[in-house]
Design a protein around this motif. Structure first.
Motif, PDB file in Angstrom:
ATOM      1  N   ALA A   1       0.808  -1.224   0.000  1.00  0.00           N
ATOM      2  CA  ALA A   1       0.000   0.000   0.000  1.00  0.00           C
ATOM      3  C   ALA A   1       0.840   1.271   0.000  1.00  0.00           C
ATOM      4  CB  ALA A   1      -0.946  -0.013   1.198  1.00  0.00           C
ATOM      5  N   ALA A   2       1.953   1.257   0.688  1.00  0.00           N
ATOM      6  CA  ALA A   2       2.789   2.467   0.786  1.00  0.00           C
ATOM      7  C   ALA A   2       3.335   2.897  -0.577  1.00  0.00           C
ATOM      8  CB  ALA A   2       3.942   2.225   1.752  1.00  0.00           C
ATOM      9  N   ALA A   3       3.509   1.957  -1.483  1.00  0.00           N
ATOM     10  CA  ALA A   3       4.070   2.273  -2.796  1.00  0.00           C
ATOM     11  C   ALA A   3       3.054   2.174  -3.925  1.00  0.00           C
ATOM     12  CB  ALA A   3       5.238   1.335  -3.093  1.00  0.00           C
ATOM     13  N   ALA A   4       1.875   1.651  -3.643  1.00  0.00           N
ATOM     14  CA  ALA A   4       0.894   1.372  -4.699  1.00  0.00           C
ATOM     15  C   ALA A   4       0.499   2.623  -5.475  1.00  0.00           C
ATOM     16  CB  ALA A   4      -0.341   0.704  -4.106  1.00  0.00           C
ATOM     17  N   GLY A   5       0.289   3.726  -4.778  1.00  0.00           N
ATOM     18  CA  GLY A   5      -0.112   4.958  -5.466  1.00  0.00           C
ATOM     19  C   GLY A   5       0.935   5.420  -6.464  1.00  0.00           C
ATOM     20  N   GLY A   6       2.180   5.405  -6.050  1.00  0.00           N
ATOM     21  CA  GLY A   6       3.255   5.836  -6.940  1.00  0.00           C
ATOM     22  C   GLY A   6       3.424   4.932  -8.139  1.00  0.00           C
ATOM     23  N   VAL A   7       3.340   3.631  -7.914  1.00  0.00           N
ATOM     24  CA  VAL A   7       3.479   2.678  -9.026  1.00  0.00           C
ATOM     25  C   VAL A   7       2.296   2.820  -9.980  1.00  0.00           C
ATOM     26  CG1 VAL A   7       3.617   0.228  -9.635  1.00  0.00           C
ATOM     27  CG2 VAL A   7       4.875   1.094  -7.646  1.00  0.00           C
ATOM     28  N   THR A   8       1.111   2.960  -9.427  1.00  0.00           N
ATOM     29  CA  THR A   8      -0.079   3.145 -10.265  1.00  0.00           C
ATOM     30  C   THR A   8       0.042   4.412 -11.096  1.00  0.00           C
ATOM     31  OG1 THR A   8      -1.433   2.033  -8.595  1.00  0.00           O
ATOM     32  CG2 THR A   8      -2.601   3.347 -10.241  1.00  0.00           C
TER      33      THR A   8
ATOM     34  N   PHE B   1       2.745   5.872 -12.016  1.00  0.00           N
ATOM     35  CA  PHE B   1       3.773   5.665 -13.043  1.00  0.00           C
ATOM     36  C   PHE B   1       3.172   5.031 -14.293  1.00  0.00           C
ATOM     37  CE2 PHE B   1       6.538   2.562 -15.099  1.00  0.00           C
ATOM     38  CZ  PHE B   1       7.504   3.412 -15.635  1.00  0.00           C
ATOM     39  N   PHE B   2       2.412   3.947 -14.122  1.00  0.00           N
ATOM     40  CA  PHE B   2       1.821   3.273 -15.284  1.00  0.00           C
ATOM     41  C   PHE B   2       0.782   4.157 -15.974  1.00  0.00           C
ATOM     42  CE2 PHE B   2       3.721  -0.502 -13.379  1.00  0.00           C
ATOM     43  CZ  PHE B   2       4.283  -1.080 -14.505  1.00  0.00           C
ATOM     44  N   LEU B   3       0.008   4.907 -15.203  1.00  0.00           N
ATOM     45  CA  LEU B   3      -0.944   5.834 -15.805  1.00  0.00           C
ATOM     46  C   LEU B   3      -0.213   6.937 -16.565  1.00  0.00           C
ATOM     47  CD1 LEU B   3      -3.508   6.040 -12.876  1.00  0.00           C
ATOM     48  CD2 LEU B   3      -3.912   5.013 -15.139  1.00  0.00           C
ATOM     49  N   ALA B   4       0.901   7.417 -16.032  1.00  0.00           N
ATOM     50  CA  ALA B   4       1.701   8.426 -16.737  1.00  0.00           C
ATOM     51  C   ALA B   4       2.246   7.871 -18.051  1.00  0.00           C
ATOM     52  CB  ALA B   4       2.833   8.933 -15.846  1.00  0.00           C
ATOM     53  N   CYS B   5       2.660   6.609 -18.043  1.00  0.00           N
ATOM     54  CA  CYS B   5       3.121   5.967 -19.287  1.00  0.00           C
ATOM     55  C   CYS B   5       2.008   5.972 -20.331  1.00  0.00           C
ATOM     56  CB  CYS B   5       3.580   4.537 -19.023  1.00  0.00           C
ATOM     57  SG  CYS B   5       5.109   4.403 -18.088  1.00  0.00           S
ATOM     58  N   ILE B   6       0.787   5.665 -19.895  1.00  0.00           N
ATOM     59  CA  ILE B   6      -0.357   5.674 -20.808  1.00  0.00           C
ATOM     60  C   ILE B   6      -0.621   7.086 -21.321  1.00  0.00           C
ATOM     61  CG2 ILE B   6      -2.857   5.309 -20.966  1.00  0.00           C
ATOM     62  CD1 ILE B   6      -2.417   2.933 -18.974  1.00  0.00           C
ATOM     63  N   LEU B   7      -0.517   8.064 -20.433  1.00  0.00           N
ATOM     64  CA  LEU B   7      -0.728   9.454 -20.845  1.00  0.00           C
ATOM     65  C   LEU B   7       0.301   9.895 -21.880  1.00  0.00           C
ATOM     66  CD1 LEU B   7      -1.650  11.023 -17.408  1.00  0.00           C
ATOM     67  CD2 LEU B   7      -3.120  10.903 -19.428  1.00  0.00           C
TER      68      LEU B   7
END
Length: 122
Positions: free
Chosen positions: A75-82, A84-90
């Motif tokens: 949970a502590a890292a989930a937001g950042g990793v999520t 990151f992948f959304l930024a890749c899509i953007l």
């Protein structure tokens, strides 16, 4: 807010799983010709099939990354990793919109942007 963010991330992942299916397994269909705005005859060329399968694989990696981020990453890292992948899509949506079709920014970029904002706020 976290529930809304997770739902939106899952929807973005499902969209990219659909793109994986379309590009890897159904790229020479009428649906693909309409979605990509190219003649079906072009999509039936082996070289084009290879390119689409490669693109589909990348879309699958993005989808798996999003699912991994919300269900496997602590949970502590989930937001950042999520994010990151959304930024890749953007980034891919902006590039695709500039080089291939203006629709990409709406179809792929807008859902990813909404998910990104929701994850950021959660």
């Amino acid at each position: 807010m976290q529930i809304a963010a997770n739902i939106m991330v899952i929807l973005v992942a499902l969209e990219h799983f659909f793109i994986l299916w379309l590009e890897m397994f159904n790229a020479d269909s009428d649906m693909a010709a309409q979605a990509f705005g190219v003649p079906r005859k072009l999509l039936q060329m082996p070289e084009v099939q290879t390119l689409f399968k490669n693109q589909g694989l990348y879309n699958g990696f993005l989808a798996v990354g999003l699912i991994f981020a919300i269900w496997v990453v602590p949970a502590a890292a989930a937001g950042g990793v999520t994010m990151f992948f959304l930024a890749c899509i953007l980034v891919a949506a902006v590039y695709g919109s500039a080089t291939a079709s203006k629709q990409i920014i709406v179809v792929q970029g807008l859902p990813a942007l909404i998910a990104f904002i929701l994850v950021y706020l959660a």
